[in-house]
Design a protein around this motif. Sequence first.
Motif, PDB file in Angstrom:
ATOM      1  N   LYS A   1       0.854  -1.204   0.000  1.00 46.16           N
ATOM      2  CA  LYS A   1       0.000   0.000   0.000  1.00 46.16           C
ATOM      3  C   LYS A   1       0.877   1.236   0.000  1.00 46.16           C
ATOM      4  CE  LYS A   1      -4.456  -1.121   1.622  1.00 46.16           C
ATOM      5  NZ  LYS A   1      -5.578  -0.294   1.905  1.00 46.16           N
ATOM      6  N   ARG A   2       0.412   2.258  -0.717  1.00 50.99           N
ATOM      7  CA  ARG A   2       1.184   3.499  -0.755  1.00 50.99           C
ATOM      8  C   ARG A   2       0.259   4.706  -0.654  1.00 50.99           C
ATOM      9  NH1 ARG A   2       3.981   3.820  -6.663  1.00 50.99           N
ATOM     10  NH2 ARG A   2       5.292   2.316  -5.636  1.00 50.99           N
ATOM     11  N   SER A   3       0.880   5.796  -0.288  1.00 51.03           N
ATOM     12  CA  SER A   3       0.145   7.060  -0.185  1.00 51.03           C
ATOM     13  C   SER A   3       0.024   7.687  -1.566  1.00 51.03           C
ATOM     14  CB  SER A   3       0.891   8.015   0.754  1.00 51.03           C
ATOM     15  OG  SER A   3       2.171   8.330   0.232  1.00 51.03           O
ATOM     16  N   LYS A   4      -0.847   8.662  -1.665  1.00 49.30           N
ATOM     17  CA  LYS A   4      -0.927   9.469  -2.883  1.00 49.30           C
ATOM     18  C   LYS A   4       0.251  10.430  -2.892  1.00 49.30           C
ATOM     19  CE  LYS A   4      -5.897   9.183  -3.213  1.00 49.30           C
ATOM     20  NZ  LYS A   4      -7.166   9.824  -2.942  1.00 49.30           N
ATOM     21  N   LYS A   5       0.648  10.854  -4.080  1.00 45.92           N
ATOM     22  CA  LYS A   5       1.772  11.784  -4.189  1.00 45.92           C
ATOM     23  C   LYS A   5       1.406  13.130  -3.581  1.00 45.92           C
ATOM     24  CE  LYS A   5       3.700   9.534  -8.216  1.00 45.92           C
ATOM     25  NZ  LYS A   5       4.109   9.661  -9.619  1.00 45.92           N
ATOM     26  N   HIS A   6       2.361  13.701  -2.866  1.00 47.88           N
ATOM     27  CA  HIS A   6       2.164  14.990  -2.211  1.00 47.88           C
ATOM     28  C   HIS A   6       3.258  15.948  -2.688  1.00 47.88           C
ATOM     29  CE1 HIS A   6       0.476  17.486   0.984  1.00 47.88           C
ATOM     30  NE2 HIS A   6       1.703  17.923   1.153  1.00 47.88           N
ATOM     31  N   ARG A   7       2.854  17.131  -3.110  1.00 44.30           N
ATOM     32  CA  ARG A   7       3.803  18.125  -3.641  1.00 44.30           C
ATOM     33  C   ARG A   7       4.502  18.862  -2.499  1.00 44.30           C
ATOM     34  NH1 ARG A   7       4.398  20.589  -8.680  1.00 44.30           N
ATOM     35  NH2 ARG A   7       2.627  19.385  -9.408  1.00 44.30           N
ATOM     36  N   ASN A   8       5.820  18.928  -2.587  1.00 43.24           N
ATOM     37  CA  ASN A   8       6.658  19.643  -1.630  1.00 43.24           C
ATOM     38  C   ASN A   8       7.549  20.610  -2.396  1.00 43.24           C
ATOM     39  OD1 ASN A   8       6.749  18.014   1.232  1.00 43.24           O
ATOM     40  ND2 ASN A   8       6.358  16.626  -0.472  1.00 43.24           N
ATOM     41  N   THR A   9       7.813  21.763  -1.804  1.00 39.28           N
ATOM     42  CA  THR A   9       8.782  22.696  -2.355  1.00 39.28           C
ATOM     43  C   THR A   9      10.005  22.682  -1.451  1.00 39.28           C
ATOM     44  OG1 THR A   9       7.026  24.120  -3.228  1.00 39.28           O
ATOM     45  CG2 THR A   9       9.218  25.097  -3.008  1.00 39.28           C
ATOM     46  N   ILE A  10      11.173  22.571  -2.045  1.00 45.49           N
ATOM     47  CA  ILE A  10      12.415  22.584  -1.275  1.00 45.49           C
ATOM     48  C   ILE A  10      12.747  24.059  -1.023  1.00 45.49           C
ATOM     49  CG2 ILE A  10      14.806  21.792  -1.154  1.00 45.49           C
ATOM     50  CD1 ILE A  10      12.603  19.567  -1.383  1.00 45.49           C
ATOM     51  N   GLU A  11      12.238  24.577   0.077  1.00 40.63           N
ATOM     52  CA  GLU A  11      12.332  26.004   0.380  1.00 40.63           C
ATOM     53  C   GLU A  11      13.685  26.375   0.989  1.00 40.63           C
ATOM     54  OE1 GLU A  11       8.981  26.476   2.961  1.00 40.63           O
ATOM     55  OE2 GLU A  11       7.566  26.513   1.287  1.00 40.63           O
TER      56      GLU A  11
END
Length: 149
Positions: free
Chosen positions: A8-18
Motif C-alpha cells: 500500500k502506498r500514499s498518494k503523491k504529495h507536492r513539496n517545495t524545497i524552500e
Amino acid sequence: MFRKLIGKRSKKHRNTIERGAVKKFAEAIGDPHPIFVDEKVGTESRYKTNIAPVTFPRVLNYGVIEGLQLPKKGLIHGEELYHYERPLLVNEEILCYQEVEDYYDKSSNSGELGFLVLKSYGEDVSGNIVFTVKSTIVFNAALRKEMNR
C-alpha cells in the motif's frame, strides 16, 4: 500486525524545497556548509543553486497510507538508508509518496519484536526519481502487546 498493508502506498504529495527550510535544517543538524546556506556559493556551484542536506527528506510530507496508524509513542527508530540519483535543489518541486515495503517479526531476549519497513520516494515534476529512503521502525514486545489489545 502490518502484513496486510504491504504494497500500500500514499498518494503523491507536492513539496517545495524552500531555501529557509533548508537553512534551518542545516543549522539544526550542525552542518551549515555553504552549499546549503550561501546563495552565492549555490549560484557558483555546478548545480547553479543551493542544495539540501542528505537527510532533508526526513521533513518532507509523504501523505498518508490508508490503514497505517502508528502509535504516538513507544516506536524505536531502526535504520534509514538514503539513495540519491542527484541532489535536491533549492526551490524545486518534489512529489513525495511512501509505501509499506515489508513487515516481519523476530524473537529477542525481551520478547517478540516487530519490524515495519517503509520506502519513501521523491520524484521531480517530470516523474523522475530523485531519491528514495528506506526506513525501519521497530516495535518492542511491550508495545506490540499494547497494540494487540
